[in-house]
Each structure stands twice: as C-alpha cells, then as structure tokens.
Design an enzyme around this catalytic site. Sequence first.
Site, PDB file in Angstrom:
ATOM      1  N   TYR A 172     -48.711 -39.265  -7.907  1.00 39.62           N
ATOM      2  CA  TYR A 172     -48.703 -40.796  -8.504  1.00 39.62           C
ATOM      3  C   TYR A 172     -49.105 -42.018  -7.273  1.00 39.62           C
ATOM      4  O   TYR A 172     -48.141 -41.681  -6.043  1.00 39.62           O
ATOM      5  CB  TYR A 172     -47.196 -41.115  -8.834  1.00 39.62           C
ATOM      6  CG  TYR A 172     -47.416 -40.280  -9.823  1.00 39.62           C
ATOM      7  CD1 TYR A 172     -47.621 -40.663 -11.071  1.00 39.62           C
ATOM      8  CD2 TYR A 172     -46.393 -38.864 -10.099  1.00 39.62           C
ATOM      9  CE1 TYR A 172     -47.306 -39.755 -12.616  1.00 39.62           C
ATOM     10  CE2 TYR A 172     -46.079 -37.818 -10.839  1.00 39.62           C
ATOM     11  CZ  TYR A 172     -46.318 -38.935 -12.316  1.00 39.62           C
ATOM     12  OH  TYR A 172     -46.321 -38.156 -13.349  1.00 39.62           O
ATOM     13  N   MET A 218     -43.576 -46.689  -8.904  1.00 35.56           N
ATOM     14  CA  MET A 218     -43.503 -45.647  -7.550  1.00 35.56           C
ATOM     15  C   MET A 218     -43.078 -46.226  -5.986  1.00 35.56           C
ATOM     16  O   MET A 218     -43.946 -46.948  -5.695  1.00 35.56           O
ATOM     17  CB  MET A 218     -44.616 -44.310  -7.634  1.00 35.56           C
ATOM     18  CG  MET A 218     -44.510 -43.279  -9.101  1.00 35.56           C
ATOM     19  SD  MET A 218     -43.371 -42.600  -9.664  1.00 35.56           S
ATOM     20  CE  MET A 218     -43.278 -41.542  -8.095  1.00 35.56           C
ATOM     21  N   CYS A 224     -51.719 -52.567  -9.142  1.00 34.26           N
ATOM     22  CA  CYS A 224     -52.079 -54.074  -9.460  1.00 34.26           C
ATOM     23  C   CYS A 224     -53.150 -53.045 -10.832  1.00 34.26           C
ATOM     24  O   CYS A 224     -52.673 -51.847 -11.018  1.00 34.26           O
ATOM     25  CB  CYS A 224     -52.222 -54.854  -8.543  1.00 34.26           C
ATOM     26  SG  CYS A 224     -53.886 -54.688  -7.841  1.00 34.26           S
ATOM     27  N   GLY A 232     -38.935 -51.126 -10.948  1.00 31.08           N
ATOM     28  CA  GLY A 232     -40.332 -51.030  -9.875  1.00 31.08           C
ATOM     29  C   GLY A 232     -40.672 -49.772 -10.124  1.00 31.08           C
ATOM     30  O   GLY A 232     -40.785 -48.513 -11.249  1.00 31.08           O
ATOM     31  N   CYS A 275     -54.951 -52.574  -2.703  1.00 30.09           N
ATOM     32  CA  CYS A 275     -55.219 -53.468  -2.105  1.00 30.09           C
ATOM     33  C   CYS A 275     -53.670 -54.461  -1.779  1.00 30.09           C
ATOM     34  O   CYS A 275     -52.772 -53.774  -1.697  1.00 30.09           O
ATOM     35  CB  CYS A 275     -56.135 -54.625  -3.191  1.00 30.09           C
ATOM     36  SG  CYS A 275     -54.753 -54.992  -4.678  1.00 30.09           S
ATOM     37  N   ASP A 281     -29.345 -43.456 -11.577  1.00 31.11           N
ATOM     38  CA  ASP A 281     -30.719 -43.589 -10.604  1.00 31.11           C
ATOM     39  C   ASP A 281     -31.846 -42.766 -11.591  1.00 31.11           C
ATOM     40  O   ASP A 281     -31.765 -42.175 -12.668  1.00 31.11           O
ATOM     41  CB  ASP A 281     -30.822 -42.016  -9.144  1.00 31.11           C
ATOM     42  CG  ASP A 281     -32.625 -42.459  -8.734  1.00 31.11           C
ATOM     43  OD1 ASP A 281     -32.746 -43.947  -8.362  1.00 31.11           O
ATOM     44  OD2 ASP A 281     -32.757 -40.950  -7.917  1.00 31.11           O
ATOM     45  N   GLU A 282     -32.848 -42.849 -11.856  1.00 33.57           N
ATOM     46  CA  GLU A 282     -34.251 -42.452 -12.665  1.00 33.57           C
ATOM     47  C   GLU A 282     -33.431 -42.609 -13.777  1.00 33.57           C
ATOM     48  O   GLU A 282     -34.169 -42.560 -14.834  1.00 33.57           O
ATOM     49  CB  GLU A 282     -34.453 -40.570 -12.263  1.00 33.57           C
ATOM     50  CG  GLU A 282     -35.104 -40.259 -11.045  1.00 33.57           C
ATOM     51  CD  GLU A 282     -36.550 -40.998 -10.495  1.00 33.57           C
ATOM     52  OE1 GLU A 282     -37.144 -41.853 -11.771  1.00 33.57           O
ATOM     53  OE2 GLU A 282     -36.198 -41.616  -8.812  1.00 33.57           O
TER      54      GLU A 282
END
Length: 194
Positions: free
Chosen positions: A178, A11, A182, A9, A148, A87-88
Amino acid sequence: MAQLYYKYGTMNSGKSFEIIKVAYNYEEQGKPVLLYTPAADSRNGTNQIGSRAGFTRDAIPVYEETNLYQSVKDYLAEQKYYCVLVDEAQFLKKKHILELTRVVDELGVPVMAFGLKNDFQNHLFEGSYNLLIYADKIEEIKTICWYCDRKATMVIRFKDGVPVNQGEQFQIGGNEDYKPVCRKCYNKAFSPKE
C-alpha cells in the site's frame, strides 16, 4: 466529560505511533490506559500494536465476539483506567463501536480510536463508517502523497508492483502492498495510458 474520539489517516500517517505516544503520555503521569487492537491485524501478533518507527506496545486483542463494553467494565473493576485506546479501528464491527459509545456514556472513560477512513477502492470500512457517525470528535492525522507533495487522502494497493483497485477489502499489508496518495495521483494510477 468523557468523549469518543476518532483519529483517522491514510497508511503511513503515523496512527500507531500516535497511539503509542498517547499511551506513554498518560502513563508518564501515572494514569493507566487500556489498549486494544483487532486480532485480525496480526502483523505484530494478535496482542501487539506496532509502528513503522519500530515502537510496539502490548494490547488486548479484539475478536468479532468481543464485547468491548464488558471488557472495559471488567478491567475497571480491578483498577481505574483513564483512557481506552483502540488501534486499527477500521476493522471493528458496528457492535464494537456502539460498545465504545457505552464505555464513554455509561462508564465515563474517554475512548480514542485510531484507524483508516477509506480502503484502496475509496469505500469506508465498517468501523470507520460507524466512527464517523458516532464519534464526538473527529481528527485527521495528515501525511503526504508518496508520489508528490500534496496531502494524501487515499491509498493505492499494489500486487506484484502493479496498482490494483479490485479485490477483497480486508488484506493486511505494509509499504510493499500500500502507498498513501493524493486524489490526483490515485486517479492517474488508474487512468488509461495514452
């Protein structure tokens, strides 16, 4: 049958929160898990997974020279573990991803890797690229654009409050550095102003 899962996904999509939740669910049933995180991401210390929601978990740091297959095998010699959580994972090297495939294929332990897919320039990270190739199952963890209501698929990096699309791929940061966006808002941030 064990599989390698890649859950990616942008940030702020809740990846670290999700890994902590998965670990809790296993352990609540009396099923121990192994948690790993790249040592390069030291925002919470080199041995911690931390979510923006304030939850943290201890994790085994992964260094460039770490052999994940051997590490898991060594832990399994002491006791049974039901899952390996990473993770990461975008910060892992190709060799680490190949070692994780061996954990699944040779040791029979499921592996769930969580991480970003693409960087602020929309290039794949080395770990992400190889997880997209080698994972048995790939799942997107969704979130919405900062500006948005569309689905966020990209990330904008900021320097002194200004969007930038040049620089080193690897720069650890949080909400001040960060924002998930979209495609439309990403392109708008870098289009010439009229």
